[in-house]
Design a protein around this motif. Structure first.
Motif, PDB file in Angstrom:
ATOM      1  N   GLY A 141      23.694  48.789 -70.989  1.00  0.00           N
ATOM      2  CA  GLY A 141      22.439  48.374 -71.602  1.00  0.00           C
ATOM      3  C   GLY A 141      21.902  49.420 -72.556  1.00  0.00           C
ATOM      4  O   GLY A 141      21.374  49.098 -73.635  1.00  0.00           O
ATOM      5  N   ARG A 142      22.037  50.698 -72.190  1.00  0.00           N
ATOM      6  CA  ARG A 142      21.602  51.777 -73.089  1.00  0.00           C
ATOM      7  C   ARG A 142      22.400  51.752 -74.385  1.00  0.00           C
ATOM      8  O   ARG A 142      21.847  51.930 -75.478  1.00  0.00           O
ATOM      9  CB  ARG A 142      21.799  53.128 -72.412  1.00  0.00           C
ATOM     10  CG  ARG A 142      20.894  53.421 -71.229  1.00  0.00           C
ATOM     11  CD  ARG A 142      21.237  54.790 -70.682  1.00  0.00           C
ATOM     12  NE  ARG A 142      20.644  55.036 -69.371  1.00  0.00           N
ATOM     13  CZ  ARG A 142      20.935  56.083 -68.609  1.00  0.00           C
ATOM     14  NH1 ARG A 142      21.812  56.972 -69.044  1.00  0.00           N
ATOM     15  NH2 ARG A 142      20.364  56.245 -67.437  1.00  0.00           N
ATOM     16  N   LEU A 143      23.706  51.554 -74.262  1.00  0.00           N
ATOM     17  CA  LEU A 143      24.550  51.534 -75.457  1.00  0.00           C
ATOM     18  C   LEU A 143      24.166  50.387 -76.390  1.00  0.00           C
ATOM     19  O   LEU A 143      24.165  50.545 -77.619  1.00  0.00           O
ATOM     20  CB  LEU A 143      26.021  51.418 -75.052  1.00  0.00           C
ATOM     21  CG  LEU A 143      26.644  52.667 -74.425  1.00  0.00           C
ATOM     22  CD1 LEU A 143      28.007  52.350 -73.808  1.00  0.00           C
ATOM     23  CD2 LEU A 143      26.789  53.777 -75.466  1.00  0.00           C
ATOM     24  N   LEU A 144      23.852  49.236 -75.827  1.00  0.00           N
ATOM     25  CA  LEU A 144      23.483  48.087 -76.653  1.00  0.00           C
ATOM     26  C   LEU A 144      22.206  48.339 -77.438  1.00  0.00           C
ATOM     27  O   LEU A 144      22.010  47.777 -78.517  1.00  0.00           O
ATOM     28  CB  LEU A 144      23.317  46.837 -75.778  1.00  0.00           C
ATOM     29  CG  LEU A 144      24.580  46.077 -75.398  1.00  0.00           C
ATOM     30  CD1 LEU A 144      24.228  44.881 -74.528  1.00  0.00           C
ATOM     31  CD2 LEU A 144      25.342  45.632 -76.643  1.00  0.00           C
ATOM     32  N   ARG A 145      21.342  49.170 -76.889  1.00  0.00           N
ATOM     33  CA  ARG A 145      20.057  49.436 -77.553  1.00  0.00           C
ATOM     34  C   ARG A 145      20.174  50.482 -78.666  1.00  0.00           C
ATOM     35  O   ARG A 145      19.211  50.693 -79.409  1.00  0.00           O
ATOM     36  CB  ARG A 145      19.009  49.880 -76.519  1.00  0.00           C
ATOM     37  CG  ARG A 145      18.587  48.766 -75.575  1.00  0.00           C
ATOM     38  CD  ARG A 145      17.385  49.164 -74.740  1.00  0.00           C
ATOM     39  NE  ARG A 145      17.707  50.212 -73.784  1.00  0.00           N
ATOM     40  CZ  ARG A 145      18.137  49.989 -72.545  1.00  0.00           C
ATOM     41  NH1 ARG A 145      18.320  48.751 -72.125  1.00  0.00           N
ATOM     42  NH2 ARG A 145      18.388  50.992 -71.723  1.00  0.00           N
ATOM     43  N   LEU A 146      21.329  51.127 -78.790  1.00  0.00           N
ATOM     44  CA  LEU A 146      21.489  52.164 -79.805  1.00  0.00           C
ATOM     45  C   LEU A 146      21.646  51.533 -81.192  1.00  0.00           C
ATOM     46  O   LEU A 146      22.333  50.525 -81.355  1.00  0.00           O
ATOM     47  CB  LEU A 146      22.719  53.024 -79.500  1.00  0.00           C
ATOM     48  CG  LEU A 146      22.651  53.897 -78.248  1.00  0.00           C
ATOM     49  CD1 LEU A 146      23.980  54.626 -78.054  1.00  0.00           C
ATOM     50  CD2 LEU A 146      21.507  54.907 -78.345  1.00  0.00           C
ATOM     51  N   GLU A 147      21.018  52.141 -82.166  1.00  0.00           N
ATOM     52  CA  GLU A 147      21.147  51.694 -83.559  1.00  0.00           C
ATOM     53  C   GLU A 147      22.302  52.457 -84.203  1.00  0.00           C
ATOM     54  O   GLU A 147      22.113  53.500 -84.823  1.00  0.00           O
ATOM     55  CB  GLU A 147      19.839  51.943 -84.313  1.00  0.00           C
ATOM     56  CG  GLU A 147      18.655  51.152 -83.801  1.00  0.00           C
ATOM     57  CD  GLU A 147      18.828  49.656 -84.020  1.00  0.00           C
ATOM     58  OE1 GLU A 147      19.583  49.282 -84.947  1.00  0.00           O
ATOM     59  OE2 GLU A 147      18.220  48.872 -83.272  1.00  0.00           O
TER      60      GLU A 147
END
Length: 352
Positions: A141-147
């Protein structure tokens, strides 16, 4: 001679290995000798000598902790540990990649950023392999939120869906799954994704939605000629169909089960696959009080049984025997019902 047999890659690795050994034997400076040892470690990893490669990388990292190659070597160590089954040690190395990259030079920032992102992915994968699905989902989930454009967001989201489904978080699985289907309908992960969606819908009591996903999966056509993708599609079609059809049959939803089994029977024309699917179809027709159609299906199985040879599995032979028994039983039952006289009418009973 080996080069001619195996190809250029093997010649290159052998040459690199011999050069590294030569440098180690000569009186080169200490740094060059360690560089040669590192070449031996890379060669050992490529040839499958995992323990030897792990030892060499550990020596290099201990000797040169500030070397720019250390983060990549730590990542390699983590992958080696995981392949050897040492998941805790693997996690320690992946976390070490995150911390070591913070102190390195900014002129190689994009390179180190990619290493950090890859380490985070490997941490999530390792948690998943350990059965720690909540931890895996948190990292993904953290990775998905990265721009960032450095990540394959579709693949990351699919891994998140897997982790959510493994935890029984079916509402979130459905939400993320439909979002991924909308964004990346041509993804190679779609067959397994539809399987997960079908199971989540079934767990939520949304049987019609579950059945829809299974039918869409079985109607899927390959968009590529790659053999691996063809095998993956067939696997998920068969697994999803069997899983949901069996559940529907056990719950008494015979019409829904019939739809799925009829689709399954068309996936593979071989008797090993088709005869068991036909047998289930015959049973359903019996449950639906349609003995004529059931008899036709069981007769069809017996006709295909001639194609079986001595190598046929005992389970497949049992299916043929059961089909013969069911067909004969239906015939006996029909004759018995025809021989039973009709019940007396009220008038004839009164005259008697």
């Amino acid at each position: 001679r080996l080069g001619r047999i195996e190809g250029r890659d093997l010649r290159r690795d052998i040459c690199r290995d011999h050069v590294a050994r030569y440098i180690l034997r000569q009186h080169y400076c200490r740094r060059d000798r360690w560089g040669a040892l590192l070449e031996l470690g890379l060669s050992a990893q490529q040839s499958g000598q995992l323990l030897r490669a792990q030892q060499v990388f550990a020596q290099y990292v201990a000797r040169f902790p500030d070397d720019p190659q250390v983060p990549e070597l730590l990542l390699r160590q983590g992958l080696l540990h995981r392949e050897l089954g040492a998941h805790t040690l693997a996690l320690a190395k992946f976390y070490a990649v995150l911390s070591s990259s913070l102190t390195l030079k900014l002129d190689r920032f994009p390179y180190y950023q990619r290493l950090v992102l890859q380490a985070q992915i490997e941490i999530a994968d390792t948690f998943y392999l350990q059965g720690k699905y909540a931890d895996a989902a948190e990292f993904l989930g953290r990775l998905l939120r990265l721009e960032t454009t450095e990540l394959d967001k579709a693949r990351i989201q699919f891994k998140l869906i897997r982790a959510l489904h493994a935890q029984g978080r079916h509402d979130e699985t459905v939400g993320q799954g439909n979002d991924l289907l909308k964004r990346h309908p041509e993804s190679s992960d779609v067959p397994e994704l539809r399987f997960l969606l079908a199971r989540s819908y079934k767990s939520l009591g949304r049987t019609r939605d579950s059945l829809r996903e299974v039918l869409l999966l079985m109607e899927s056509q390959l968009v590529t000629a790659q053999q691996t993708n063809a095998l993956a599609l067939a696997y998920w079609q068969q697994r999803a169909g069997n899983d949901i059809a069996n559940q529907l049959y056990q719950e008494g939803d015979y019409l829904g089960a019939l739809q799925v089994y009829e689709g399954l029977a068309q996936l593979d024309r071989s008797p090993q696959w088709q005869l068991p699917a036909w047998y289930q179809i015959g049973l359903i027709y019996e449950r639906l009080k349609q003995p004529t159609k059931a008899t036709e299906v069981f007769t069809q199985i017996l006709a295909r049984a001639k194609e079986l040879d001595a190598s046929a599995s005992p389970a497949l032979k049992t299916v043929v025997d059961l089909a013969r028994w069911r067909r004969d039983y239906i015939g006996w039952q029909s004759r018995a019902e025809a021989d039973v006289p009709p019940p007396p009418t009220t008038s004839s009973a009164t005259n008697a």
